[in-house]
Design an enzyme around this catalytic site. Structure first.
Site, PDB file in Angstrom:
ATOM      1  CG  ASP A 121      -7.521  -5.343   4.611  1.00  0.00           C
ATOM      2  OD1 ASP A 121      -8.284  -5.106   4.019  1.00  0.00           O
ATOM      3  OD2 ASP A 121      -6.420  -5.121   4.518  1.00  0.00           O
TER       4      ASP A 121
ATOM      5  CG  HIS B 292      -1.983  -0.832   1.318  1.00  0.00           C
ATOM      6  ND1 HIS B 292      -2.889  -1.058   0.136  1.00  0.00           N
ATOM      7  CD2 HIS B 292      -2.157  -1.841   1.993  1.00  0.00           C
ATOM      8  CE1 HIS B 292      -3.675  -2.097   0.392  1.00  0.00           C
ATOM      9  NE2 HIS B 292      -3.673  -2.654   1.413  1.00  0.00           N
TER      10      HIS B 292
ATOM     11  CD  GLU C 177      -4.097  -8.277   5.369  1.00  0.00           C
ATOM     12  OE1 GLU C 177      -4.356  -7.005   5.804  1.00  0.00           O
ATOM     13  OE2 GLU C 177      -3.358  -8.492   4.241  1.00  0.00           O
TER      14      GLU C 177
ATOM     15  NE  ARG D 196       1.759  -4.070   3.649  1.00  0.00           N
ATOM     16  CZ  ARG D 196       0.691  -3.281   4.180  1.00  0.00           C
ATOM     17  NH1 ARG D 196      -0.354  -4.169   5.232  1.00  0.00           N
ATOM     18  NH2 ARG D 196       0.294  -2.423   3.666  1.00  0.00           N
TER      19      ARG D 196
END
Length: 258
Positions: free
Chosen positions: A173, A46, A147, A71
């Site tokens: 999430d 993200h 998540e 990530r």
């Protein structure tokens, strides 16, 4: 091989504070690495960060005491291997929901005969040292992100997958799916997070979680989380800017002259 200081800290039962980079800049990566974080995560999912910039950010983090994590965007074995070859000492993988996915993730992070990571350590040797290949399986951290409701249902299978070093909870999430919001009350996802943490502690697997700010991070540590992320770089930057502006523009009593 250079010791994974985050892994060693968690194994010793000490809590860890993790920085989070979403801005594609080596300068801010180096700066956060010197702030006192035990680890710093470069977010390719993200964050506004592509591979080439992530490489430079990992190089910048190499000069700091913080353990460099990434990530990834998804369970993509080729990208996972490339980022490990670039010097990441741990990988957080989003949307891991089953034992099969967890096994595939572990395999991508481990050299044979344990896994299927391809040989080509590149920067791993520069950062890790000459014996990197011989010891990487023991130092590199595999961190599934929990998540989804399916991950909650399969949490024991995920936790007991050989090779998992830590789990990382994505509260937003979970809240969006289970509560229909990530800004209002979160009763369902809050209960799920308590369940995840309880199962992780029973399995003796450290659990990390993303937090909105330092106050929430303190609460999560009190709950028993082993690693907390007190917002990302953009959140910290804009919050500090708003605070400074509020201080400078707050109303003051006008000066009275006789």
């Amino acid at each position: 091989m250079r010791e994974n200081s985050l892994r060693a800290r968690l194994r010793a039962g000490k809590p860890a504070v993790n920085g989070w980079l979403s801005i594609p800049a080596t300068y801010s990566a180096e700066g956060l690495g010197w702030c006192g974080f035990h680890s710093v995560t470069v977010d390719l999912q993200h964050g506004m960060i592509g591979y080439q910039c992530a490489l430079g950010m990992l190089q910048a983090l190499s000069a700091t005491p913080a353990t460099p994590l990434v990530r990834v965007t998804s369970l993509d074995a080729a990208m996972i291997m490339k980022l490990l070859d670039s010097g990441a000492y741990g990988v957080i993988c989003p949307m891991i929901s089953t034992r099969d996915e967890t096994e595939a993730f572990v395999s991508a992070c481990r050299y044979p005969p344990v896994g299927t990571r391809s040989f080509g350590p590149s920067r791993g040797l520069l950062y890790g040292g000459a014996d990197y290949v011989a010891r990487a399986n023991d130092e590199i951290m595999v961190i599934p992100m929990i998540e989804t409701p399916a991950a909650v249902a399969n949490i024991d299978a995920i936790l007991h997958t050989p090779g998992v070093d830590m789990i990382y909870v994505g509260p937003n999430d979970l809240a969006m799916v289970m509560d229909g919001t990530n800004t209002g009350p979160r009763p369902a996802s809050s209960a799920a997070i308590r369940h995840i943490l309880g199962r992780a502690r029973a399995a003796n697997v450290p659990a990390g979680i993303f937090c909105s700010d330092a106050a929430e991070a303190c609460s999560r540590l009190d709950e028993g989380f082993a690693l907390v992320t007190p917002a990302n770089d953009f959140g910290l930057l804009t919050r500090a800017a708003r605070s400074a502006i509020a201080t400078l523009t707050s109303e003051r009593e006008p000066t009275k002259h006789s």
